[in-house]
Design a protein around this motif. Structure first.
Motif, PDB file in Angstrom:
ATOM      1  N   HIS A  52       8.454   3.404  13.204  1.00 16.78           N
ATOM      2  CA  HIS A  52       8.346   2.054  12.668  1.00 16.78           C
ATOM      3  C   HIS A  52       6.870   1.759  12.377  1.00 16.78           C
ATOM      4  CE1 HIS A  52      12.540   0.782  13.541  1.00 16.78           C
ATOM      5  NE2 HIS A  52      12.439   1.711  14.479  1.00 16.78           N
ATOM      6  N   ALA A  53       6.524   1.730  11.104  1.00 16.38           N
ATOM      7  CA  ALA A  53       5.130   1.529  10.714  1.00 16.38           C
ATOM      8  C   ALA A  53       4.803   0.044  10.622  1.00 16.38           C
ATOM      9  CB  ALA A  53       4.863   2.203   9.372  1.00 16.38           C
ATOM     10  N   LYS A  54       3.591  -0.301  11.010  1.00 15.65           N
ATOM     11  CA  LYS A  54       3.077  -1.643  10.793  1.00 15.65           C
ATOM     12  C   LYS A  54       2.499  -1.727   9.385  1.00 15.65           C
ATOM     13  CE  LYS A  54       1.821  -2.243  15.674  1.00 15.65           C
ATOM     14  NZ  LYS A  54       0.704  -2.474  16.620  1.00 15.65           N
ATOM     15  N   LEU A  55       2.396  -2.946   8.866  1.00 17.00           N
ATOM     16  CA  LEU A  55       1.779  -3.114   7.558  1.00 17.00           C
ATOM     17  C   LEU A  55       0.279  -2.867   7.684  1.00 17.00           C
ATOM     18  CD1 LEU A  55       3.606  -6.266   6.137  1.00 17.00           C
ATOM     19  CD2 LEU A  55       3.886  -3.888   5.418  1.00 17.00           C
ATOM     20  N   PRO A  56      -0.233  -1.833   7.037  1.00 17.84           N
ATOM     21  CA  PRO A  56      -1.652  -1.515   7.184  1.00 17.84           C
ATOM     22  C   PRO A  56      -2.522  -2.362   6.274  1.00 17.84           C
ATOM     23  CG  PRO A  56      -0.638   0.069   5.727  1.00 17.84           C
ATOM     24  CD  PRO A  56       0.466  -0.876   6.166  1.00 17.84           C
ATOM     25  N   ALA A  57      -3.783  -2.502   6.652  1.00 16.66           N
ATOM     26  CA  ALA A  57      -4.748  -3.084   5.720  1.00 16.66           C
ATOM     27  C   ALA A  57      -4.930  -2.110   4.563  1.00 16.66           C
ATOM     28  CB  ALA A  57      -6.075  -3.327   6.424  1.00 16.66           C
ATOM     29  N   MET A  58      -5.089  -2.633   3.364  1.00 16.29           N
ATOM     30  CA  MET A  58      -5.256  -1.756   2.204  1.00 16.29           C
ATOM     31  C   MET A  58      -6.525  -0.910   2.302  1.00 16.29           C
ATOM     32  SD  MET A  58      -2.816  -1.687  -0.035  1.00 16.29           S
ATOM     33  CE  MET A  58      -3.468  -1.341  -1.660  1.00 16.29           C
ATOM     34  N   ALA A  59      -7.453  -1.350   3.145  1.00 13.32           N
ATOM     35  CA  ALA A  59      -8.667  -0.557   3.349  1.00 13.32           C
ATOM     36  C   ALA A  59      -8.335   0.808   3.932  1.00 13.32           C
ATOM     37  CB  ALA A  59      -9.628  -1.296   4.275  1.00 13.32           C
ATOM     38  N   ASN A  60      -7.174   0.926   4.613  1.00 14.64           N
ATOM     39  CA  ASN A  60      -6.774   2.183   5.224  1.00 14.64           C
ATOM     40  C   ASN A  60      -6.014   3.100   4.276  1.00 14.64           C
ATOM     41  OD1 ASN A  60      -7.873   1.259   7.627  1.00 14.64           O
ATOM     42  ND2 ASN A  60      -5.938   0.413   8.345  1.00 14.64           N
ATOM     43  N   SER A  61      -5.819   2.652   3.045  1.00 13.79           N
ATOM     44  CA  SER A  61      -5.089   3.466   2.079  1.00 13.79           C
ATOM     45  C   SER A  61      -6.054   4.367   1.321  1.00 13.79           C
ATOM     46  CB  SER A  61      -4.327   2.571   1.102  1.00 13.79           C
ATOM     47  OG  SER A  61      -3.500   3.337   0.264  1.00 13.79           O
ATOM     48  N   PRO A  62      -5.896   5.678   1.443  1.00 15.01           N
ATOM     49  CA  PRO A  62      -6.843   6.582   0.782  1.00 15.01           C
ATOM     50  C   PRO A  62      -6.543   6.714  -0.703  1.00 15.01           C
ATOM     51  CG  PRO A  62      -5.110   7.856   1.803  1.00 15.01           C
ATOM     52  CD  PRO A  62      -4.834   6.412   2.150  1.00 15.01           C
ATOM     53  N   SER A  63      -7.467   7.302  -1.415  1.00 16.20           N
ATOM     54  CA  SER A  63      -7.208   7.658  -2.804  1.00 16.20           C
ATOM     55  C   SER A  63      -6.174   8.774  -2.829  1.00 16.20           C
ATOM     56  CB  SER A  63      -8.493   8.136  -3.484  1.00 16.20           C
ATOM     57  OG  SER A  63      -9.461   7.111  -3.485  1.00 16.20           O
ATOM     58  N   PRO A  64      -5.142   8.658  -3.651  1.00 17.42           N
ATOM     59  CA  PRO A  64      -4.102   9.691  -3.672  1.00 17.42           C
ATOM     60  C   PRO A  64      -4.639  11.024  -4.184  1.00 17.42           C
ATOM     61  CG  PRO A  64      -3.767   8.117  -5.446  1.00 17.42           C
ATOM     62  CD  PRO A  64      -4.856   7.558  -4.592  1.00 17.42           C
ATOM     63  N   ARG A  65      -3.979  12.109  -3.776  1.00 17.60           N
ATOM     64  CA  ARG A  65      -4.356  13.457  -4.213  1.00 17.60           C
ATOM     65  C   ARG A  65      -3.816  13.682  -5.626  1.00 17.60           C
ATOM     66  NH1 ARG A  65      -4.854  17.733  -0.632  1.00 17.60           N
ATOM     67  NH2 ARG A  65      -5.000  18.962  -2.553  1.00 17.60           N
ATOM     68  N   ILE A  66      -4.521  13.149  -6.610  1.00 16.40           N
ATOM     69  CA  ILE A  66      -4.037  13.271  -7.984  1.00 16.40           C
ATOM     70  C   ILE A  66      -4.112  14.716  -8.483  1.00 16.40           C
ATOM     71  CG2 ILE A  66      -4.616  10.877  -8.520  1.00 16.40           C
ATOM     72  CD1 ILE A  66      -7.081  11.829  -9.995  1.00 16.40           C
ATOM     73  N   LYS A  86     -13.257   0.974  -4.385  1.00 17.06           N
ATOM     74  CA  LYS A  86     -12.332   2.100  -4.298  1.00 17.06           C
ATOM     75  C   LYS A  86     -11.334   2.082  -5.444  1.00 17.06           C
ATOM     76  CE  LYS A  86     -12.309   2.918   0.723  1.00 17.06           C
ATOM     77  NZ  LYS A  86     -11.451   2.933   1.934  1.00 17.06           N
ATOM     78  N   SER A  87     -10.873   0.881  -5.792  1.00 17.43           N
ATOM     79  CA  SER A  87      -9.903   0.767  -6.884  1.00 17.43           C
ATOM     80  C   SER A  87     -10.519   1.197  -8.214  1.00 17.43           C
ATOM     81  CB  SER A  87      -9.386  -0.669  -6.987  1.00 17.43           C
ATOM     82  OG  SER A  87      -8.648  -1.034  -5.837  1.00 17.43           O
ATOM     83  N   VAL A  88     -11.757   0.786  -8.461  1.00 16.20           N
ATOM     84  CA  VAL A  88     -12.435   1.208  -9.694  1.00 16.20           C
ATOM     85  C   VAL A  88     -12.643   2.722  -9.681  1.00 16.20           C
ATOM     86  CG1 VAL A  88     -14.542   1.005 -11.067  1.00 16.20           C
ATOM     87  CG2 VAL A  88     -13.528  -1.039 -10.034  1.00 16.20           C
ATOM     88  N   ASP A  89     -13.005   3.270  -8.526  1.00 20.35           N
ATOM     89  CA  ASP A  89     -13.167   4.726  -8.406  1.00 20.35           C
ATOM     90  C   ASP A  89     -11.870   5.443  -8.767  1.00 20.35           C
ATOM     91  OD1 ASP A  89     -15.786   4.442  -7.578  1.00 20.35           O
ATOM     92  OD2 ASP A  89     -15.342   4.710  -5.445  1.00 20.35           O
ATOM     93  N   ASP A  90     -10.745   4.942  -8.241  1.00 23.51           N
ATOM     94  CA  ASP A  90      -9.459   5.569  -8.519  1.00 23.51           C
ATOM     95  C   ASP A  90      -9.113   5.493  -9.998  1.00 23.51           C
ATOM     96  OD1 ASP A  90      -9.214   6.138  -5.866  1.00 23.51           O
ATOM     97  OD2 ASP A  90      -7.603   4.708  -5.461  1.00 23.51           O
ATOM     98  N   PHE A  91      -9.354   4.342 -10.595  1.00 24.11           N
ATOM     99  CA  PHE A  91      -9.074   4.158 -12.025  1.00 24.11           C
ATOM    100  C   PHE A  91      -9.920   5.134 -12.848  1.00 24.11           C
ATOM    101  CE2 PHE A  91      -9.344   2.118 -16.166  1.00 24.11           C
ATOM    102  CZ  PHE A  91      -8.069   1.609 -16.361  1.00 24.11           C
TER     103      PHE A  91
END
Length: 309
Positions: A140-154, A196-201
């Motif tokens: 059962h996962a808790k809702l994480p802060a988005m700061a903990n979401s890594p850049s996906p392995r594109i 991070k979002s701009v980096d991913d884009f």
């Protein structure tokens, strides 16, 4: 000498409905499985990770130490078929995603472990439990802060996708009757770090991008400023690409936001129109459309079109 540490292989599977293929019939309309890209990024670097994507490659059994699957309801039966093949060979299987999170008892009949909710704050525990042979039936996962979401392995996505995909927010404070977002992703609007979002884009090597946020503009001043900073960041980086995303009709009330969205490359916005009948909007609890008013829908469209979106 101590024994050499075993290198594990994680196989991540993106299943496709074999009977009713929908968007699969138009390969230009599909975008990469970002959930699996995030799982890959959360996996220890000494693991070998592969994504088997049935959008391009039909499933054939391949060796793995651990198999992870994600599925919508439309593809869940295919997901269970693939999981069954690995369980026959005693390879541990883990499933996540919205269908399994809503019906975990059902999913647990076909896999060894079910991750309920978002994976960022629970995947390390799943990996550790697998290594120590104590995989649990449910996580059962808790809702994480988005700061903990890594850049996906594109780098693991199939190269033939025409779109890239990324995410800047999760969750929604609205409780529209038909929508699953506030149940699965929570009713708090969570914002990812703009840098991070701009980096991913910028890192996406496609000319077109789909921003998978359920509503990239949100309803609060903080959410609005977050979106504006993201659009400006793309322009300042010189990273403009054609992109599409989803928003509510309130985006048309903010000319500055529309301007910078267009400058950053926005070409298409999916709007939650739902209905032009007030009683249906009331039944669906579509409050933002009720506030704007059905008689102003055409004005909303004109404002968006004015920015060539």
């Amino acid at each position: 000498m101590p024994g050499k540490k075993k290198k594990y292989k994680l196989l991540l599977v993106n299943p496709v409905n074999r009977r009713r293929q929908g968007l699969k019939l138009d390969p230009d309309s599909i975008y990469p499985p970002m959930a699996l890209g995030i799982i890959a990024a959360l996996t220890p670097p000494d693991w070998e990770v592969e994504i088997l994507d049935e959008n391009f490659t039909a499933f054939e059994y391949r060796d793995a130490d651990l198999v992870g699957l994600t599925s919508l309801t439309a593809t869940i039966n295919r997901c269970y078929e693939i999981a069954t093949e690995y369980r026959k060979n005693r390879v541990p299987t883990v499933i996540g995603g919205i269908h399994a999170s809503m019906l975990p008892e059902e999913a647990s009949r076909y896999v060894d472990a079910v991750v309920i909710g978002e994976a960022e704050d629970i995947w390390a525990r799943v990996i550790d439990d697998f290594i120590h042979r104590r995989l649990q039936r449910f996580y059962h996962a808790k809702l994480p802060a988005m700061a903990n979401s890594p850049s996906p392995r594109i780098d693991l996505y199939h190269p033939d996708y025409k779109f890239g995909s990324m995410q800047t927010t999760r969750g929604c404070p609205m409780k529209c009757e038909f929508c699953s977002v506030h149940t699965f992703n929570g009713s708090k609007y969570r914002l990812r770090n703009v840098g991070k979002s701009v980096d991913d884009f910028a890192a996406i090597d496609k000319e077109r991008v789909y921003i998978v946020d359920d509503n990239f503009v949100g309803y609060s001043r903080a959410a609005r400023n977050h979106a504006l900073e993201f659009f400006r960041g793309i322009v300042e980086r010189g990273a403009q690409k054609q992109w599409a995303g989803s928003a509510s009709m309130n985006i048309a009330e903010d000319e500055e936001l529309l301007k910078w969205a267009a400058l950053s490359g926005c070409k298409l916005i999916f709007l939650g129109i739902e209905s032009e009948l007030i009683d249906q909007l009331e039944k669906a609890n579509k409050s933002v459309n009720l506030r704007i008013g059905v008689d102003r829908y055409a004005e909303v469209y004109r404002k968006i079109h004015r920015y060539e979106i």
